[in-house]
Design a protein around this motif. Structure first.
Motif, PDB file in Angstrom:
ATOM      1  N   TRP A  87     -27.475  14.928  13.105  1.00 17.60           N
ATOM      2  CA  TRP A  87     -27.055  16.379  13.617  1.00 17.60           C
ATOM      3  C   TRP A  87     -28.638  17.341  13.404  1.00 17.60           C
ATOM      4  N   ALA A  89     -30.607  19.948  13.008  1.00 22.30           N
ATOM      5  CA  ALA A  89     -31.470  21.514  11.909  1.00 22.30           C
ATOM      6  C   ALA A  89     -31.665  22.358  12.453  1.00 22.30           C
ATOM      7  N   GLU A  90     -31.081  23.998  11.770  1.00 23.26           N
ATOM      8  CA  GLU A  90     -31.198  25.083  12.427  1.00 23.26           C
ATOM      9  C   GLU A  90     -31.533  25.932  11.635  1.00 23.26           C
ATOM     10  N   ASP A  91     -32.252  27.053  11.908  1.00 21.56           N
ATOM     11  CA  ASP A  91     -32.711  28.096  11.217  1.00 21.56           C
ATOM     12  C   ASP A  91     -31.827  28.840  11.292  1.00 21.56           C
ATOM     13  N   GLU A 122     -24.186  22.802  18.643  1.00 22.65           N
ATOM     14  CA  GLU A 122     -25.673  23.449  17.709  1.00 22.65           C
ATOM     15  C   GLU A 122     -24.652  24.887  17.318  1.00 22.65           C
ATOM     16  N   ASN A 127     -25.395  22.573  10.877  1.00 23.48           N
ATOM     17  CA  ASN A 127     -26.529  22.721  11.346  1.00 23.48           C
ATOM     18  C   ASN A 127     -27.362  23.579  10.203  1.00 23.48           C
ATOM     19  N   VAL A 130     -28.168  21.755   7.271  1.00 20.38           N
ATOM     20  CA  VAL A 130     -29.007  20.617   7.172  1.00 20.38           C
ATOM     21  C   VAL A 130     -30.666  21.492   7.009  1.00 20.38           C
ATOM     22  N   HIS A 131     -30.850  22.254   7.465  1.00 18.42           N
ATOM     23  CA  HIS A 131     -32.432  22.888   8.118  1.00 18.42           C
ATOM     24  C   HIS A 131     -32.532  23.368   6.185  1.00 18.42           C
ATOM     25  N   HIS A 132     -31.479  23.951   5.513  1.00 14.56           N
ATOM     26  CA  HIS A 132     -31.942  24.133   4.158  1.00 14.56           C
ATOM     27  C   HIS A 132     -31.679  24.033   3.432  1.00 14.56           C
ATOM     28  N   PRO A 134     -31.958  19.983   3.349  1.00 16.32           N
ATOM     29  CA  PRO A 134     -31.746  17.975   4.531  1.00 16.32           C
ATOM     30  C   PRO A 134     -31.812  17.000   3.906  1.00 16.32           C
ATOM     31  N   ALA A 137     -28.301  16.131   4.918  1.00 16.07           N
ATOM     32  CA  ALA A 137     -27.808  15.136   5.884  1.00 16.07           C
ATOM     33  C   ALA A 137     -27.550  13.618   5.823  1.00 16.07           C
ATOM     34  N   ALA A 142     -22.393  16.308   6.173  1.00 12.60           N
ATOM     35  CA  ALA A 142     -23.945  17.430   5.208  1.00 12.60           C
ATOM     36  C   ALA A 142     -23.048  17.339   4.159  1.00 12.60           C
TER      37      ALA A 142
END
Length: 333
Positions: A87, A89-91, A122, A127, A130-132, A134, A137, A142
């Protein structure tokens, strides 16, 4: 070739219903071979699993891996969610209610899909997680162990380790996790109750769930939080956790959730609203369902933890409309 993606919120979140017409060039191939060519991101073994799990229909009949295709058949595929951590990672901002090394408790806004799906890979809660965090993942889904529909707001818990994930799954299975919702339903209920009715995929519309004899056991408890002339605000507690459980059970009781686009029927504007209030009511375009309370045992320490999340602004606004109508009718009485 034209693949049509359907809104994943009309089925289990994380899945996607695809419809397509088989192209002429696959004529003579086995169905599993034809679909492997079309779904190049998936292996033949994965597609054979879809077929065994009755996720594929051909001209509205269950598809079989070995059947030969002619081309031009109408195919529907219910693609399952991905299980591995592939996946992006998105902020994306998260409303975090609690976090430590083991768990993450999030207040999810309405409109945010929980899990990626084909055609919707997305901009999801996963997502953002996974950003917050990691490390999530590496976990199945997740670390997400229970979900909320796209347009349901409120609290959910995410595991940050495999040990925490397994413990939370065990608590859910043992019905030791408290999940209480606020649901605004159509109709004036006179008291609380218990709904026990099995839920499974609708036999005629695979994008919907329904109360069906072959479904999985499902139990919902509800009690009245606030009464209005033609609506009722409920406190709803889940004993089981089936897909769309509260939405399906309340519709089954002929008290669908206000704004539910799948199970709620035609939106009815309450009488007594002025023109501006009617417009405000119509602007509420989602189910009035909010996960307000969450409680469980901490997976490592064993401490009992609980959280509450206030109703989001749009939900509170339609309740205020009903309160104004109720007050006006009582003044006239």
């Amino acid at each position: 070739m034209d693949l049509t993606y359907h809104n994943s919120d009309a089925m289990e979140e994380g899945q996607q219903l695809l419809t397509l017409e088989l192209p002429p060039e696959v004529m003579g191939l086995r169905l599993d071979q034809a679909l492997t060519q079309i779904f190049s991101d998936h292996t033949r073994a994965q597609i054979q699993t879809w077929l065994r799990d009755n996720r594929v229909t051909v001209d509205e009949k269950p598809g079989k891996a070995s059947q030969r295709v002619l081309g031009m058949e109408q195919v529907r595929v219910l693609v399952p969610e991905p299980e591995s951590g592939d996946w992006a990672a998105e902020d994306i901002p998260l409303d975090i209610c609690f976090e430590d090394e083991d768990i993450l408790v999030i207040n999810k806004p309405a409109g945010l899909v929980t899990h990626p799906a084909p055609g919707n890979r997305e901009g999801t809660l996963l997502n953002a997680i996974v950003h917050h965090a990691p490390a999530c993942a590496t976990l199945a889904r997740a670390g997400i162990v229970h979900r909320l529909d796209k347009d349901t707001s409120g609290l959910l818990v995410v595991a940050k380790s495999e040990a925490a994930r397994q413990d939370l799954i065990d608590q859910l299975a043992a019905r030791e996790v408290t999940r209480e919702y606020r649901a605004l339903v159509v109709g004036a209920l006179t008291g609380g109750g218990r709904i026990e009715a099995p839920i499974g995929r609708h036999p005629l519309d695979r994008k919907r769930m329904g109360v069906v004899g072959s479904g999985k056991p499902a139990v919902t408890h509800y009690r009245i939080a606030e009464r209005f002339p033609r609506h009722t605000l409920l406190k709803v507690r889940l004993e089981t956790g089936r897909t769309h459980q509260i939405r399906v059970h309340m519709a089954y009781m002929h008290h669908p959730i206000v704004g539910d686009p799948v199970y709620g029927g035609r939106q009815m504007v309450p009488p007594g609203l002025n023109e501006a209030q009617q417009e405000q009511w119509r602007s509420f375009r989602r189910q009035a369902l909010h996960a307000a309370h969450l409680a469980f045992m901490h997976p490592r320490t064993g401490e009992y933890l609980s959280w509450s999340a206030p109703l989001p602004k749009d939900f509170e606004q339609i309740l205020q409309l009903l309160r104004e109508v109720k007050a006006a009718s009582e003044d006239k009485a």
